[in-house]
Design a protein around this motif. Structure first.
Motif, PDB file in Angstrom:
ATOM      1  N   CYS A  63       0.858  -1.182   0.000  1.00  0.00           N
ATOM      2  CA  CYS A  63       0.000   0.000   0.000  1.00  0.00           C
ATOM      3  C   CYS A  63       0.898   1.237   0.000  1.00  0.00           C
ATOM      4  N   VAL A  64       0.652   2.138  -0.944  1.00  0.00           N
ATOM      5  CA  VAL A  64       1.455   3.348  -1.062  1.00  0.00           C
ATOM      6  C   VAL A  64       0.524   4.553  -0.890  1.00  0.00           C
ATOM      7  N   ILE A  65       0.717   5.307   0.207  1.00  0.00           N
ATOM      8  CA  ILE A  65      -0.082   6.512   0.441  1.00  0.00           C
ATOM      9  C   ILE A  65       0.513   7.626  -0.417  1.00  0.00           C
ATOM     10  N   LYS A  66      -0.245   8.090  -1.393  1.00  0.00           N
ATOM     11  CA  LYS A  66       0.261   9.058  -2.362  1.00  0.00           C
ATOM     12  C   LYS A  66       0.116  10.510  -1.902  1.00  0.00           C
ATOM     13  N   ALA A  67      -1.015  10.812  -1.256  1.00  0.00           N
ATOM     14  CA  ALA A  67      -1.262  12.201  -0.865  1.00  0.00           C
ATOM     15  C   ALA A  67      -2.221  12.257   0.318  1.00  0.00           C
ATOM     16  N   LEU A  68      -2.061  13.298   1.111  1.00  0.00           N
ATOM     17  CA  LEU A  68      -2.982  13.610   2.198  1.00  0.00           C
ATOM     18  C   LEU A  68      -3.519  15.012   1.948  1.00  0.00           C
ATOM     19  N   ALA A  69      -4.750  15.261   2.378  1.00  0.00           N
ATOM     20  CA  ALA A  69      -5.324  16.592   2.180  1.00  0.00           C
ATOM     21  C   ALA A  69      -6.217  16.954   3.348  1.00  0.00           C
ATOM     22  N   LEU A  70      -6.274  18.247   3.634  1.00  0.00           N
ATOM     23  CA  LEU A  70      -7.205  18.798   4.614  1.00  0.00           C
ATOM     24  C   LEU A  70      -8.318  19.464   3.818  1.00  0.00           C
ATOM     25  N   PHE A 104     -13.960  20.240   9.373  1.00  0.00           N
ATOM     26  CA  PHE A 104     -12.937  19.840   8.419  1.00  0.00           C
ATOM     27  C   PHE A 104     -12.833  18.327   8.417  1.00  0.00           C
ATOM     28  N   ARG A 105     -12.146  17.803   7.417  1.00  0.00           N
ATOM     29  CA  ARG A 105     -11.843  16.383   7.425  1.00  0.00           C
ATOM     30  C   ARG A 105     -10.576  16.124   6.620  1.00  0.00           C
ATOM     31  N   MET A 106      -9.919  15.047   6.963  1.00  0.00           N
ATOM     32  CA  MET A 106      -8.739  14.615   6.239  1.00  0.00           C
ATOM     33  C   MET A 106      -9.183  13.657   5.136  1.00  0.00           C
ATOM     34  N   LYS A 107      -8.392  13.598   4.079  1.00  0.00           N
ATOM     35  CA  LYS A 107      -8.620  12.575   3.066  1.00  0.00           C
ATOM     36  C   LYS A 107      -7.265  12.076   2.571  1.00  0.00           C
ATOM     37  N   ALA A 108      -7.267  10.851   2.091  1.00  0.00           N
ATOM     38  CA  ALA A 108      -6.026  10.218   1.646  1.00  0.00           C
ATOM     39  C   ALA A 108      -6.237   9.587   0.277  1.00  0.00           C
ATOM     40  N   LYS A 135      -7.594  10.187  20.697  1.00  0.00           N
ATOM     41  CA  LYS A 135      -7.126   9.075  19.873  1.00  0.00           C
ATOM     42  C   LYS A 135      -8.305   8.619  19.034  1.00  0.00           C
ATOM     43  N   ASP A 136      -8.090   8.545  17.732  1.00  0.00           N
ATOM     44  CA  ASP A 136      -9.155   8.138  16.811  1.00  0.00           C
ATOM     45  C   ASP A 136      -8.663   6.990  15.945  1.00  0.00           C
ATOM     46  N   GLN A 137      -9.577   6.079  15.659  1.00  0.00           N
ATOM     47  CA  GLN A 137      -9.277   4.974  14.743  1.00  0.00           C
ATOM     48  C   GLN A 137     -10.437   4.841  13.778  1.00  0.00           C
ATOM     49  N   GLU A 138     -10.125   4.767  12.502  1.00  0.00           N
ATOM     50  CA  GLU A 138     -11.176   4.634  11.493  1.00  0.00           C
ATOM     51  C   GLU A 138     -10.828   3.516  10.527  1.00  0.00           C
ATOM     52  N   MET A 139     -11.774   2.616  10.316  1.00  0.00           N
ATOM     53  CA  MET A 139     -11.586   1.538   9.352  1.00  0.00           C
ATOM     54  C   MET A 139     -11.727   2.102   7.941  1.00  0.00           C
ATOM     55  N   ILE A 140     -10.753   1.819   7.090  1.00  0.00           N
ATOM     56  CA  ILE A 140     -10.809   2.259   5.696  1.00  0.00           C
ATOM     57  C   ILE A 140     -11.385   1.149   4.832  1.00  0.00           C
ATOM     58  N   GLY A 141     -10.902  -0.099   5.052  1.00  0.00           N
ATOM     59  CA  GLY A 141     -11.486  -1.226   4.331  1.00  0.00           C
ATOM     60  C   GLY A 141     -10.450  -2.140   3.709  1.00  0.00           C
ATOM     61  N   SER A 142     -10.936  -3.075   2.908  1.00  0.00           N
ATOM     62  CA  SER A 142     -10.082  -4.028   2.192  1.00  0.00           C
ATOM     63  C   SER A 142     -10.159  -3.712   0.703  1.00  0.00           C
ATOM     64  N   PHE A 143      -9.022  -3.850   0.019  1.00  0.00           N
ATOM     65  CA  PHE A 143      -8.943  -3.398  -1.368  1.00  0.00           C
ATOM     66  C   PHE A 143      -8.109  -4.351  -2.208  1.00  0.00           C
ATOM     67  N   GLU A 154      -9.447   6.756  -3.043  1.00  0.00           N
ATOM     68  CA  GLU A 154      -9.524   7.945  -2.189  1.00  0.00           C
ATOM     69  C   GLU A 154     -10.399   7.620  -0.984  1.00  0.00           C
ATOM     70  N   LYS A 155      -9.931   7.997   0.192  1.00  0.00           N
ATOM     71  CA  LYS A 155     -10.710   7.811   1.414  1.00  0.00           C
ATOM     72  C   LYS A 155     -10.912   9.158   2.079  1.00  0.00           C
ATOM     73  N   LYS A 156     -12.183   9.531   2.284  1.00  0.00           N
ATOM     74  CA  LYS A 156     -12.500  10.735   3.043  1.00  0.00           C
ATOM     75  C   LYS A 156     -12.902  10.302   4.452  1.00  0.00           C
ATOM     76  N   PHE A 157     -12.237  10.861   5.443  1.00  0.00           N
ATOM     77  CA  PHE A 157     -12.505  10.485   6.819  1.00  0.00           C
ATOM     78  C   PHE A 157     -13.696  11.256   7.373  1.00  0.00           C
ATOM     79  N   GLU A 158     -14.152  10.829   8.546  1.00  0.00           N
ATOM     80  CA  GLU A 158     -15.298  11.479   9.175  1.00  0.00           C
ATOM     81  C   GLU A 158     -14.995  12.960   9.420  1.00  0.00           C
ATOM     82  N   SER A 159     -16.013  13.774   9.230  1.00  0.00           N
ATOM     83  CA  SER A 159     -15.877  15.212   9.455  1.00  0.00           C
ATOM     84  C   SER A 159     -15.691  15.485  10.954  1.00  0.00           C
TER      85      SER A 159
END
Length: 201
Positions: A63-70, A104-108, A135-143, A154-159
């Motif tokens: 898994c290669v994280i290419k970019a993060l955004a606010l 706001f929310r983060m996305k990857a 401390k927050d944990q969010e499931m992104i999933g299986s791919f 692209e994954k958008k996290f909870e606002s």
């Protein structure tokens, strides 16, 4: 013995959960082809007949994280290109500024290669003046590995809502990581943000 930082970033586990047996892409493709529900599950993973994207055979990362955004409504996204040399290290040095009370929310954006990625999670620990505030944990999933049809995910996290008030304003440090069901860490990084009365110019 694990450090406090390592303990902070441990993923929570579901009691009794066991990681399933590993299979190759070919084995997944042939798995009970006549089972409609299983075919729907495979489609949900992104397993398709589309050709895979070209990857460097010497790059063994799954898994290669290419970019993060606010992402903030009504404002341009603040994007960090993680493919640029030294970009991960600079995250701590150049904090984001977030206006108090703003939503706001983060996305990857990320790429999966070589094999199916199971149970990718995002874990984030935020501290202020050395004291953990969240401390927050969010499931992104299986791919499935990305294809020419879907060249990246692209994954958008909870606002979230930034805290407000004079006491809440100030500098915060965070440590985040992307980890899967096999406890393999795909990216861990430190970053920082400032809660301010207004957006920086």
């Amino acid at each position: 013995m694990a450090s406090q930082a390592e303990d902070d970033l441990q993923a929570s586990k579901t009691e009794g959960f066991k990681v399933g047996e590993k299979k190759t892409l070919e084995e997944y493709a042939k798995l009970d082809q006549g089972d409609e529900s299983l075919n729907r599950w495979k489609a949900s993973l992104g397993l398709s007949s589309s050709p895979p994207i070209a990857v460097d055979p010497n790059d063994t990362r799954k898994c290669v994280i290419k970019a993060l955004a606010l992402e903030v409504e009504g404002r341009p996204d603040i994007i960090v290109d993680l493919t640029a040399p030294g970009s991960v290290g600079k995250l701590k040095e150049k904090p984001f500024t977030i206006k108090e009370g703003a939503r706001f929310r983060m996305k990857a954006n990320f790429v999966v290669q070589h094999e199916v990625l199971s149970g990718l999670k995002y874990i984030q620990v935020v501290k202020r003046k050395g004291v953990r505030v969240s401390k927050d944990q969010e499931m992104i999933g299986s791919f499935a590995p990305n294809t020419q049809e879907t060249p990246q995910y692209e994954k958008k996290f909870e606002s979230e809502e930034a805290p407000s008030g004079m006491i809440a304003r100030g500098h915060y440090n965070a440590v985040s990581k992307f980890v899967d069901d096999d406890d393999q860490t795909h990216l861990q990084f430190e970053w920082a943000f400032d809660i301010a009365k207004d957006w920086s110019k």
